[in-house]
Enzyme design. Structure first.
Site, PDB file in Angstrom:
ATOM      1  N   TYR A 141       0.867  -1.174   0.002  1.00 27.27           N
ATOM      2  CA  TYR A 141       0.131   0.034   0.017  1.00 27.27           C
ATOM      3  C   TYR A 141       0.789   1.316   0.112  1.00 27.27           C
ATOM      4  O   TYR A 141       1.933   1.358   0.639  1.00 27.27           O
ATOM      5  CB  TYR A 141      -0.891  -0.008   1.454  1.00 27.27           C
ATOM      6  N   ASP A 236       9.245   2.859   0.076  1.00 32.36           N
ATOM      7  CA  ASP A 236       8.222   3.231   0.917  1.00 32.36           C
ATOM      8  C   ASP A 236       8.279   3.048   2.389  1.00 32.36           C
ATOM      9  O   ASP A 236       7.898   1.973   2.783  1.00 32.36           O
ATOM     10  CB  ASP A 236       6.790   2.995   0.204  1.00 32.36           C
ATOM     11  N   LYS A 268       4.012   8.889   9.186  1.00 34.84           N
ATOM     12  CA  LYS A 268       3.735   8.445  10.406  1.00 34.84           C
ATOM     13  C   LYS A 268       4.796   8.890  11.640  1.00 34.84           C
ATOM     14  O   LYS A 268       4.667   9.757  12.188  1.00 34.84           O
ATOM     15  CB  LYS A 268       3.404   6.899  10.430  1.00 34.84           C
TER      16      LYS A 268
END
Ligand code: SAH
Length: 690
Positions: A141, A236, A268
């Protein structure tokens, strides 16, 4: 107000009642818990009930919730002003902190969300390479920008949809989706498209399809093949960055500078719970961003002072002791979970990537490690539903999906872990009471059989247009003979070890004559193999399906036809053109224009085609397009009839040219349209439903 009433109220004004889909509990059932506050290892709902939290805001809460020093830093920053839209020293300081930890990120650009970071990284890669295609891995994702939603994990893993509505075929076609941990598929994709691939984007340790660590050497193989073909490699690390260690996954795995990726994305933890994300990489790549370079990216709230304050405070506090305690907590809890499930007899597998871990449920993952998305999806999520709700009941908040990692923090001390462990046995019992999933009944009986030839059609270029029967057949084949119109990606459905033969071209680049294809089909079938002849479109629409069927029959080889979606309807459909539309056209005619209306070899009644007022779909008619269009007009068709030509449908080069029957030939020539292409003539060609 009860949780139910709050959720109903939310649903009145917010789609699904949530600002991000997984929060709606869709995959575990029940009513989402509304959170009022959080501290340390706990969240508190609007009734004041406490839960030991394993969501950690999906990653950011490395230090635990609302760490007093981080909150104080944000409060102090807030008092100085919420947003300036001007450079600040805090951004510089945070960038320096990042670079100290990850020296391969020489320069850093701040954005507000991980989605923005990956989106920008992709644009930067395309700008740097001047190439169109992106490779991503199924189940990884990378946020919700158009090109990155194909076969994505996270919320999409349980949403029951393969991608998202609103993503055009053209955008999706720029993304090649490969199975994770499969260097063979990777090499095949680069062999075929290497000079058009801008970048490979990967989660260096996948954690959005459940936790699936990279196979040894997989990340190095990514680096080698991208370097060889001049494509960029994007790590990522939105999820893993500064969470699995001081320098993220890169820090755990990094062995040599030549294995460094070209770009990183972070999110995050780097924002400490505030909306902040970043991309970073060598100056040579990063300096292509505006204002120094031609790749544009901007944002009013980028590098926001509150967010940078939270990021600085978090990274400053996240010392070795923090990582050691998160590692220890993860090791302890994952062991306890495994033991509880074991004791209750629940088939499962716990997988780790650093301090991230998750549980895969059911017989399939229990039997062998999960290495890719297909295997991740073979789990039985109903076990997790039962487990999840029993834990929630017992005061432990888990991620509301079996496809997410469990997040620990430095605030998960012995007391918190003991509290979680106390609930595990009853939750494991609840999962044990779930009966095994009934095996799905195959929808279609025809399967590949030994010594038999199956002629399988699939919508051209698009794996989604293969029928279930065709997919079954492909999965069982020993030999697959395919050509360039077949939906290439669907070859992934063939089992490992199946022989894949390109009969479009022979090794020296010549076209395979039909007789040779017939001979190969017969030879392989005689050798007792399950043979699939895999074609683009429908077997019988202007293809050699009839000839192959006859050849097999004549040789006494059993042969079956599995029809596919024909390009005559699917190619216009992919371009947003329906071949019929109530009120505009009550029928359509598919013709081949390998010879045009003025040729004595044409067997068609072109007068009738020009005046029969249905849609005309023309295949094999690129060369003859001027003759076809002029011939139709001279035979009575209105010169202003809409017409469109669709080129290489479903491939990355798909193109559509629109005009009228009198202008299309000229426009198509100007646009450089070549075969294969399909022309639609009739009122429907004026529609665009894409
Ligand atoms: N049996 C196939 C058609 C074979 S004839 C089917 O039913 O789809 C080959 C012709 O199909 C080409 O000349 C072109 O007109 C059309 N075609 C096949 N694939 C196509 C694609 N991806 N884009 C546009 N046209 C395509």
């Amino acid at each position: 107000m009860s949780m139910r009433e709050q959720f109903e109220r939310a649903c009145e004004v917010i789609p699904g009642g949530v600002s991000s889909p997984v929060r709606a509990f869709g995959s575990v059932g029940g009513t989402p818990v509304f959170i009022a506050s959080a501290a340390g290892p706990r969240v508190f709902d609007t009734d004041g009930r406490a839960y030991l939290d394993l969501v950690g805001s999906w990653g950011p809460a490395l230090l635990g919730h609302a760490h007093p020093d981080v909150v104080a830093a944000v409060q102090a920053a807030a008092a100085r002003g919420l947003s300036f839209g001007a450079p600040t020293l805090a951004e510089v300081e945070l960038a320096e902190l990042i670079r100290t930890r990850v020296p391969a990120a020489e320069k850093v650009r701040f954005v507000s969300t991980g989605t923005e970071a990956t989106m920008t990284a992709i644009r930067l890669a395309r700008g740097a390479t001047q190439r169109p295609l992106i490779v991503k891995f199924a189940g990884c994702y990378h946020g919700h920008s158009d090109g990155l939603l194909a076969a994505a994990g996270s919320g999409l893993a349980t949403a029951g949809q393969p991608g998202s509505a609103g993503v055009t075929a053209a955008a999706a076609a720029q993304t090649l989706v490969l199975p994770y941990n499969d260097t063979t598929a990777l090499a095949a994709a680069f062999d075929r498209h290497g000079d058009r691939i801008a970048a490979v984007i990967t989660e260096p340790a996948a954690a959005n399809m459940g936790v699936v660590p990279p196979a040894p050497g997989f990340n190095a193989a990514l680096r080698q093949i991208t370097a060889k073909h001049g494509a960029l490699l994007i790590f990522d690390e939105v999820l893993t960055g500064f969470r699995v260690g001081p320098a993220g996954w890169w820090g755990l795995e990094n062995t040599a500078a030549e294995l460094d990726p070209d770009l990183f994305t972070f999110g995050k933890v780097v924002g400490g719970g505030m909306p902040l994300a970043a991309l970073g990489g060598p100056a040579a790549v990063m300096d292509l961003l505006a204002p120094l370079g031609p790749v544009y990216q901007a944002g009013t709230l980028s590098g926001n002072p509150l967010a940078t304050a939270a990021g600085i405070a978090t990274l400053t506090l996240a010392d070795d002791a923090v990582y050691a305690s998160v590692d220890a907590a993860a090791a302890r809890l994952s062991t306890s979970v495994g033991a509880a499930l074991e004791a209750a007899g629940v088939p499962h597998r716990v997988q780790h990537a650093g301090s991230l871990f998750s549980v895969f449920w059911g017989e399939a993952p229990a039997a062998e490690p999960v290495r890719n998305y297909a295997q991740a999806q073979a789990q039985d999520p109903r076990r997790y539903q039962a487990f999840f709700h029993a834990m929630l009941e017992g005061g432990v908040a888990l991620p509301p999906s079996a496809f997410e990692a469990w997040f620990l923090s430095a605030a998960h001390d012995d007391e918190a872990l003991t509290g979680i462990e106390a609930v595990l046995p009853q939750a494991a019992e609840a999962a044990a009471r779930v009966r095994p999933e009934p095996r799905p009944v195959p929808v279609t009986p025809p399967k590949a059989a030994k010594g038999m030839v199956s002629l399988v059609g699939g919508g051209p270029g698009d794996p989604g247009l293969l029928t279930l029967a065709g997919a079954d057949c492909l999965a069982e084949a020993d030999v697959v003979l395919y050509d360039h119109l077949a939906p290439y990606e669907s070859l992934q459905l063939a089992r490992p070890g199946a022989e894949l033969v390109d009969v479009g071209k022979l090794p020296r680049g010549e076209f395979t004559p039909q007789e040779d294809i017939n001979r190969l089909l017969i030879e392989h079938a005689r050798a007792g193999k399950r043979v699939v002849r895999f074609k683009g479109g429908d077997v019988f629409v202007f293809g050699r399906g009839g000839e192959e069927w006859e050849a097999c029959n004549a040789a006494g080889i059993p042969v079956q036809i599995i029809p596919g979606v024909t390009s005559a309807t699917s190619a216009p459909g992919l371009a947003g053109i329906p071949v019929t539309h109530r009120g505009l056209s009550q029928g359509f005619t598919v013709v081949s224009a390998h010879v045009g209306p003025e040729s004595p070899r044409s067997t068609l009644n072109w007068e009738a085609l020009a005046t029969n007022a249905t849609t005309l779909v023309v295949l094999m008619g690129v060369k003859t397009l001027p003759e076809v269009c002029a011939g139709l007009v001279s035979r009575g068709m209105d010169a202003s009839t809409p017409a469109a030509i669709i080129h290489k449908a479903a491939s990355p080069d798909m193109g559509v040219v629109r005009g009228t029957v009198s202008t299309l030939a000229q426009l198509a020539a100007e646009a450089g349209i070549t075969a294969p292409a399909i022309t639609v003539i009739g009122a429907v060609a004026g529609l665009d439903l894409a």
